[in-house]
Design an enzyme around this catalytic site. Structure first.
Site, PDB file in Angstrom:
ATOM      1  N   LYS A   1      42.501  47.447  37.019  1.00 45.03           N
ATOM      2  CA  LYS A   1      42.243  48.441  35.913  1.00 45.03           C
ATOM      3  C   LYS A   1      41.101  49.402  36.703  1.00 45.03           C
ATOM      4  O   LYS A   1      40.604  49.157  37.818  1.00 45.03           O
ATOM      5  CB  LYS A   1      41.096  47.607  34.906  1.00 45.03           C
ATOM      6  CG  LYS A   1      41.648  46.545  34.216  1.00 45.03           C
ATOM      7  CD  LYS A   1      40.867  45.914  33.175  1.00 45.03           C
ATOM      8  CE  LYS A   1      41.511  44.597  32.462  1.00 45.03           C
ATOM      9  NZ  LYS A   1      40.453  43.795  31.877  1.00 45.03           N
TER      10      LYS A   1
ATOM     11  N   ASP B   1      34.799  45.255  27.416  1.00 46.29           N
ATOM     12  CA  ASP B   1      33.385  45.989  27.226  1.00 46.29           C
ATOM     13  C   ASP B   1      33.124  46.631  28.343  1.00 46.29           C
ATOM     14  O   ASP B   1      31.996  47.415  27.937  1.00 46.29           O
ATOM     15  CB  ASP B   1      32.564  44.445  27.502  1.00 46.29           C
ATOM     16  CG  ASP B   1      32.487  44.055  29.117  1.00 46.29           C
ATOM     17  OD1 ASP B   1      31.638  44.147  29.834  1.00 46.29           O
ATOM     18  OD2 ASP B   1      33.640  44.006  29.402  1.00 46.29           O
TER      19      ASP B   1
ATOM     20  N   ASP C   1      39.855  41.057  27.386  1.00 51.65           N
ATOM     21  CA  ASP C   1      39.261  41.063  28.425  1.00 51.65           C
ATOM     22  C   ASP C   1      38.369  39.586  28.651  1.00 51.65           C
ATOM     23  O   ASP C   1      38.116  39.032  27.688  1.00 51.65           O
ATOM     24  CB  ASP C   1      38.251  42.365  28.901  1.00 51.65           C
ATOM     25  CG  ASP C   1      37.634  42.307  30.097  1.00 51.65           C
ATOM     26  OD1 ASP C   1      38.292  42.085  30.845  1.00 51.65           O
ATOM     27  OD2 ASP C   1      36.400  42.585  30.117  1.00 51.65           O
ATOM     28  N   MET C   2      37.879  39.577  29.690  1.00 47.65           N
ATOM     29  CA  MET C   2      37.077  38.038  30.000  1.00 47.65           C
ATOM     30  C   MET C   2      35.376  38.455  30.326  1.00 47.65           C
ATOM     31  O   MET C   2      34.941  38.092  29.416  1.00 47.65           O
ATOM     32  CB  MET C   2      37.601  37.237  31.046  1.00 47.65           C
ATOM     33  CG  MET C   2      37.089  35.987  31.136  1.00 47.65           C
ATOM     34  SD  MET C   2      37.999  34.995  32.540  1.00 47.65           S
ATOM     35  CE  MET C   2      37.275  35.605  33.833  1.00 47.65           C
ATOM     36  N   ASP C   3      35.171  38.864  31.607  1.00 49.30           N
ATOM     37  CA  ASP C   3      33.822  39.251  31.964  1.00 49.30           C
ATOM     38  C   ASP C   3      33.077  40.199  31.041  1.00 49.30           C
ATOM     39  O   ASP C   3      33.744  41.119  30.893  1.00 49.30           O
ATOM     40  CB  ASP C   3      34.188  39.563  33.330  1.00 49.30           C
ATOM     41  CG  ASP C   3      34.568  38.526  34.512  1.00 49.30           C
ATOM     42  OD1 ASP C   3      33.859  37.521  34.389  1.00 49.30           O
ATOM     43  OD2 ASP C   3      35.608  38.762  35.048  1.00 49.30           O
TER      44      ASP C   3
END
Length: 225
Positions: free
Chosen positions: A144, A169, A10-12
């Site tokens: 998501k 996260d 995931d990124m953020d």
């Protein structure tokens, strides 16, 4: 134990501590429309969601009589500006990426963010070279917690879903990874949050997760050293 072939990030909140930027952008943009939102409101209502969903949620929440696309664009521009100005990789990001790349592991990015935000993050952090596949949930019918963005990433990597490790996260993202049938590790802000009990593993940092992968050999090529 089945060794995994690929890792999907995931990124953020995983690669970059961008969640505060997302919250600040939403609060500031909504204030421009005369609406008061708090960081807690952002966490409760929109964290981990796709940007079009975020805009729709706020329009409904505040009964805003504007096109959600207008709000969506304003929030995106505000997030991009904050990332370009302040963005830094989270502790342990580069080390973990280097370890995985050095082991020949296939690495992908699967995020709810839009491509302008993805580009801002990868360029600001100078880490684009580590990802052979980049997927935005903008290109999926559902964001998501639907698993589609993770399934698309696995397909583009040419790796079976059960051969993938997901690093998340948020609760929303964790649910997406698990629903995709992937080993899903959580690296949340609050490791004691009971909602993360269903994750495949919980870690306080990417550094701790990297040591876990090295010790267990759970990902092919990543070995004790």
């Amino acid at each position: 134990m089945m060794q995994k072939d690929a890792v999907i990030f995931d990124m953020d909140g995983v690669l970059i501590d961008s969640e505060p930027y997302w919250r600040q952008a939403q609060v500031d943009v909504l204030a421009g429309y005369g609406m008061t939102a708090t960081f807690d409101d952002c966490i409760r209502l929109t964290m981990g969601r796709r940007l079009d969903d975020i805009a729709k949620i706020w329009c409904q929440h505040f009964n805003l009589n504007i096109p959600s696309e207008e709000l969506q664009l304003s929030i995106m521009q505000a997030v991009v500006a904050l990332i370009r100005q302040h963005g830094e990789p989270k502790r342990g990001v580069v080390s973990l990426l280097q370890t995985l790349q050095g082991a020949g592991v296939r690495i992908a990015l699967a995020t709810s963010s839009s491509m302008p935000i993805i580009d801002a993050v990868l360029n600001s952090l100078s880490i684009s070279q580590y990802f052979s596949v980049v997927c935005s949930a903008d290109n999926e019918e559902h964001g998501k917690p639907h698993p589609s963005v993770y399934l698309t990433a696995a397909q583009k990597l040419d790796v079976a879903a059960n051969q993938c490790v997901v690093i998340e996260d948020s609760v929303t993202g964790m649910i997406a990874g698990l629903a995709a049938g992937m080993t899903t590790f959580a690296v949340p802000d609050n490791i004691d949050d009971p909602r993360f009990a269903v994750a495949s593993g919980r870690f306080s940092s990417l550094e701790e997760l990297e040591q876990h992968l090295i010790k267990t050999g759970e990902v092919k090529g990543v070995m004790v050293r």
